[in-house]
Design a protein around this motif. Structure first.
Motif, PDB file in Angstrom:
ATOM      1  N   ALA A  29       1.243   9.181  -2.085  1.00 25.78           N
ATOM      2  CA  ALA A  29       0.887   9.207  -3.513  1.00 25.78           C
ATOM      3  C   ALA A  29       0.881  10.636  -4.041  1.00 25.78           C
ATOM      4  O   ALA A  29       1.210  10.888  -5.200  1.00 25.78           O
ATOM      5  CB  ALA A  29      -0.469   8.552  -3.738  1.00 25.78           C
ATOM      6  N   GLU A  30       0.532  11.570  -3.183  1.00 25.87           N
ATOM      7  CA  GLU A  30       0.508  12.979  -3.602  1.00 25.87           C
ATOM      8  C   GLU A  30       1.894  13.488  -3.980  1.00 25.87           C
ATOM      9  O   GLU A  30       2.025  14.430  -4.753  1.00 25.87           O
ATOM     10  CB  GLU A  30      -0.065  13.859  -2.481  1.00 25.87           C
ATOM     11  CG  GLU A  30      -1.561  14.047  -2.602  1.00 25.87           C
ATOM     12  CD  GLU A  30      -2.112  14.920  -1.494  1.00 25.87           C
ATOM     13  OE1 GLU A  30      -1.377  15.805  -1.032  1.00 25.87           O
ATOM     14  OE2 GLU A  30      -3.274  14.694  -1.115  1.00 25.87           O
ATOM     15  N   GLU A  31       2.915  12.849  -3.416  1.00 28.70           N
ATOM     16  CA  GLU A  31       4.289  13.250  -3.709  1.00 28.70           C
ATOM     17  C   GLU A  31       4.631  13.124  -5.202  1.00 28.70           C
ATOM     18  O   GLU A  31       5.554  13.762  -5.690  1.00 28.70           O
ATOM     19  CB  GLU A  31       5.281  12.400  -2.897  1.00 28.70           C
ATOM     20  CG  GLU A  31       5.398  12.809  -1.448  1.00 28.70           C
ATOM     21  CD  GLU A  31       5.861  14.257  -1.287  1.00 28.70           C
ATOM     22  OE1 GLU A  31       6.931  14.576  -1.821  1.00 28.70           O
ATOM     23  OE2 GLU A  31       5.135  15.048  -0.658  1.00 28.70           O
ATOM     24  N   LEU A  32       3.894  12.272  -5.910  1.00 30.81           N
ATOM     25  CA  LEU A  32       4.165  12.107  -7.338  1.00 30.81           C
ATOM     26  C   LEU A  32       3.799  13.360  -8.115  1.00 30.81           C
ATOM     27  O   LEU A  32       4.230  13.554  -9.252  1.00 30.81           O
ATOM     28  CB  LEU A  32       3.377  10.920  -7.914  1.00 30.81           C
ATOM     29  CG  LEU A  32       3.609   9.540  -7.298  1.00 30.81           C
ATOM     30  CD1 LEU A  32       2.887   8.484  -8.132  1.00 30.81           C
ATOM     31  CD2 LEU A  32       5.082   9.196  -7.207  1.00 30.81           C
ATOM     32  N   LEU A  39       0.825  -1.220   0.000  1.00 30.22           N
ATOM     33  CA  LEU A  39       0.000   0.000   0.000  1.00 30.22           C
ATOM     34  C   LEU A  39       0.856   1.265   0.000  1.00 30.22           C
ATOM     35  O   LEU A  39       1.919   1.319   0.605  1.00 30.22           O
ATOM     36  CB  LEU A  39      -0.899   0.004   1.226  1.00 30.22           C
ATOM     37  CG  LEU A  39      -1.990  -1.073   1.238  1.00 30.22           C
ATOM     38  CD1 LEU A  39      -2.783  -0.991   2.538  1.00 30.22           C
ATOM     39  CD2 LEU A  39      -2.931  -0.914   0.043  1.00 30.22           C
ATOM     40  N   VAL A  40       0.354   2.261  -0.718  1.00 31.76           N
ATOM     41  CA  VAL A  40       0.945   3.595  -0.670  1.00 31.76           C
ATOM     42  C   VAL A  40      -0.124   4.518  -0.126  1.00 31.76           C
ATOM     43  O   VAL A  40      -1.240   4.552  -0.639  1.00 31.76           O
ATOM     44  CB  VAL A  40       1.385   4.057  -2.080  1.00 31.76           C
ATOM     45  CG1 VAL A  40       1.899   5.479  -2.038  1.00 31.76           C
ATOM     46  CG2 VAL A  40       2.441   3.121  -2.641  1.00 31.76           C
ATOM     47  N   SER A  41       0.202   5.245   0.918  1.00 32.57           N
ATOM     48  CA  SER A  41      -0.811   6.103   1.534  1.00 32.57           C
ATOM     49  C   SER A  41      -1.166   7.249   0.598  1.00 32.57           C
ATOM     50  O   SER A  41      -0.347   7.644  -0.236  1.00 32.57           O
ATOM     51  CB  SER A  41      -0.277   6.680   2.848  1.00 32.57           C
ATOM     52  OG  SER A  41       0.701   7.653   2.571  1.00 32.57           O
ATOM     53  N   ARG A  89       8.108   3.412  -2.639  1.00 32.80           N
ATOM     54  CA  ARG A  89       8.493   1.998  -2.740  1.00 32.80           C
ATOM     55  C   ARG A  89       9.796   1.818  -3.502  1.00 32.80           C
ATOM     56  O   ARG A  89      10.423   0.774  -3.437  1.00 32.80           O
ATOM     57  CB  ARG A  89       7.392   1.213  -3.465  1.00 32.80           C
ATOM     58  CG  ARG A  89       6.068   1.215  -2.726  1.00 32.80           C
ATOM     59  CD  ARG A  89       4.942   0.788  -3.646  1.00 32.80           C
ATOM     60  NE  ARG A  89       4.785   1.709  -4.778  1.00 32.80           N
ATOM     61  CZ  ARG A  89       3.908   1.533  -5.759  1.00 32.80           C
ATOM     62  NH1 ARG A  89       3.132   0.484  -5.776  1.00 32.80           N
ATOM     63  NH2 ARG A  89       3.824   2.422  -6.738  1.00 32.80           N
ATOM     64  N   ASP A  90      10.174   2.851  -4.276  1.00 29.24           N
ATOM     65  CA  ASP A  90      11.333   2.715  -5.164  1.00 29.24           C
ATOM     66  C   ASP A  90      12.635   2.811  -4.391  1.00 29.24           C
ATOM     67  O   ASP A  90      12.781   3.635  -3.488  1.00 29.24           O
ATOM     68  CB  ASP A  90      11.292   3.811  -6.231  1.00 29.24           C
ATOM     69  CG  ASP A  90      12.361   3.621  -7.289  1.00 29.24           C
ATOM     70  OD1 ASP A  90      12.066   2.921  -8.281  1.00 29.24           O
ATOM     71  OD2 ASP A  90      13.470   4.144  -7.116  1.00 29.24           O
TER      72      ASP A  90
END
Lengths: 293, 325
Positions: free
Chosen positions: B148-151, B142-144, B193-194
């Motif tokens: 995810a907004e960081e993208l 999971l990505v919170s 995750r990277d």
């Protein structure tokens, strides 16, 4: 009309490598009876390079500059496209993000300042066009530049990103076909020259790390204007001016063609048309001579 | 009158034609058409092919701004044909419209170009997730929403190439990766995750990397998905400093030099910045500097102007700095 009064953010080059830009700004302001309160406390805007290093610090410093304009209750006028970009971008980000604004204000509180968002940030070119009025300029022209073909060089940071431009200025500019500087050239009695590079990049920001790219862009711009029979170029940006005025040797080598044109600051062009003397406008400070006026 | 009324106007199209198999040089064909206010640029490409010349070639697929195939240049502006309305184009450029491929130099047939340079550069920034994730995970990775907004929507890129072929640095420096590749690099660098160890330093190398960006904002202006590639380029600069992969070179010193200068003077010390950035290589600037000196364009160090209330600026630098180099 009520007398116009602005908080002037000079930027750094006006105090160093482009003294003529400061001289001509003040000369034109006097002619147009515009009062300029110079923000002597202001720091460098970061020129989008400090922004590459420390984003938050650059926001705090720019917010401080704007806060001083707010203290005067005045619209901030910039005379450099990159100052305009970085200051207006700071304003845009703080006005649209309450959390960020609060964080910045926490820092500004340490020096007893607050960024409120009450002052607009506009470039002097648009102060002349929107607030003073092109028609009035036209009426005031005493020495029309009618014998000259002048090529406008807009400079990226006044016209892109277009959303930021449109948020800051009354005159909406089409980034692919800008007209404000053309209109000003015509108002000064000269003929505006249309050429492909007028809204392109001069390469200034990579002059140190990518000198070839920078020189080709400068060369292409001067060559484009020359090929459309321009006698000179005019720009509202001192950084573009530095490239076009002082780097002609590198530019010529990079594009394999001798290029060189006199380049006026937007303020100098207006000043000449309004009857200021060349010395008053600092024409003696150009590396590429402007000796035929 | 309803504002939804469909209007029609005559537009002259000048269309780039070239077939690499037969033509020595490209040429332009003229078509005049009645264009309605509802049409997009792709409709015009279709009408040229269907009504005028069946041999006219262009790429298209989804017609919904998601496949990225149909990007071309309208009056020199990179445009995703299926998304851009003709009304906007006429507003921008009037009734004389020129249709060209994204890069006339790379044209194969009419609007179709060889996009190999774009794909090579895109592939070279490792545009995929590098992570130690179990092939058969027992639970989701999971990505919170916060992470995810960081993208910053970099994941919305459709690789249409509009920004790549609008970028003047790409045009001049064939090593330069270009805005789309940088947006892709950012998309994975910003992914929690990277854990790729090389990507960030790879896109920070001189000549090919983010430091050669000329900051013209052409990419931000043309992006049909509003990804704002230059914003991602700026973030890659910042990440390089934050994660300690920024090398000590002329480009990074150029950025850091601003801080030193502002700390000392409030303003930028132009000569000091060039000296700090270039080091001994400053000698190459001497000829131009001499010309500038003669014209009163160089301020000597002892005459360097300072901002009033410099102590405030210094105090803010102390309290608000977030990076160390």
């Amino acid at each position: 009309m009520k007398k116009l009064k602005y908080a002037l953010f000079t930027g750094c080059t006006a105090k160093q490598s482009t003294p003529e830009q400061m001289m001509s700004t003040m000369a034109v302001a006097r002619k147009l009876d515009i009062e300029m309160i110079e923000l002597t406390e202001a720091s460098c805007c970061g020129a989008s390079h400090l922004q590459d290093y420390d984003d938050f610090l650059s926001l705090v410093l720019n917010a401080r500059n704007i806060a001083y304009a707010e203290k005067h209750g005045l619209t901030m006028v910039t005379i450099c496209n990159t100052c305009q970009l970085n200051t207006a971008m700071t304003k845009h980000r703080l006005d649209n993000n309450a959390d960020l604004k609060a964080k910045v204000n926490e820092k500004l509180a340490e020096i007893g300042l607050e960024y409120k968002g009450t002052s607009n940030v506009i470039h002097f070119l648009y102060a002349i066009i929107d607030d003073f009025g092109l028609d009035k300029i036209k009426e005031m022209v005493v020495k029309p530049l009618s014998q000259f073909n002048i090529a406008p060089f807009y400079g990226c940071h006044n016209i892109r990103p277009s959303e930021l431009h449109n948020e800051s200025h009354k005159t909406k500019e089409n980034p692919y076909n800008p007209t404000s500087l053309d209109d000003l050239i015509i108002a000064c009695g000269a003929k505006n020259v249309d050429y492909e590079e007028k809204n392109k990049c001069c390469g200034f920001h990579v002059e140190l790390q990518a000198p070839h790219t920078a020189a080709v862009l400068t060369g292409n711009a001067i060559a484009g204007a020359t090929d459309q029979n321009a006698d000179m170029m005019v720009t509202p940006c001192p950084l573009c001016h530095l490239k076009l005025d002082t780097q002609t040797k590198h530019a010529s080598e990079a594009i394999g063609r001798e290029v060189s044109l006199p380049v006026l600051h937007m303020q100098q062009m207006v000043g000449l048309a309004l009857g200021c003397t060349p010395a008053e406008l600092g024409l003696q400070h150009h590396v590429t001579d402007v000796n035929f006026i | 009158m309803s504002t939804n009324t469909i209007t029609t106007q005559k537009v002259n199209f000048k269309v780039f034609r070239f077939n690499a198999d037969n033509d020595y040089l490209p040429y332009y064909e003229n078509y005049t058409m009645d264009v309605t206010s509802e049409e997009v640029v792709l409709d015009i490409l279709n009408r040229i092919k269907w009504d005028h010349d069946g041999s006219f070639s262009y790429r298209r697929s989804c017609r919904h701004g998601i496949c990225g195939a149909c990007a071309i240049k309208v009056n020199g502006r990179s445009t995703l044909a299926c998304k851009e309305s003709m009304t906007t184009m006429i507003e921008y450029f009037g009734n004389e419209i020129t249709l060209e491929p994204l890069s006339t130099k790379r044209a194969i047939k009419d609007m179709i170009i060889d996009k190999a340079d774009f794909w090579e550069k895109h592939a070279s920034v490792t545009p995929y997730l590098v992570a130690d994730i179990d092939e058969c995970p027992s639970c989701e990775n999971l990505v919170s929403p916060h992470d995810a907004e960081e993208l910053n929507e970099a994941d919305l890129c459709i690789q249409c190439g509009a920004c790549h072929y609008a970028c003047p640095a790409v045009e001049i420096n064939s090593d330069f990766f270009g805005p789309a590749a940088f947006a892709a690099a950012y998309r994975f660098e910003a992914d929690v995750r990277d854990n790729d160890a090389n990507r960030l330093s790879y896109v920070n190398e001189e000549k090919q990397g983010v430091w050669d960006c000329v900051k013209c904002y052409e990419c931000a202006e043309v992006c049909p998905k509003d990804i704002n590639p230059i914003d991602k380029i700026t973030k890659l600069h910042q990440m390089a400093f934050k994660k300690g992969v920024a090398k000590n070179n002329v480009a990074t010193r150029h950025a850091v030099g601003f801080l030193h200068s502002i700390k000392k003077h409030g303003l930028l010390d132009e000569g000091g910045l060039v000296l700090y950035s270039e080091g001994p290589s400053i000698v190459k600037h001497i000829p131009v500097a001499l010309q500038m000196f003669k014209k009163g364009k160089i301020v000597m160090p002892w005459n360097m102007p300072k901002s009033d209330k410099l102590d405030e600026i210094q105090k803010l630098i102390k309290s608000s700095s977030t990076v160390k180099f």
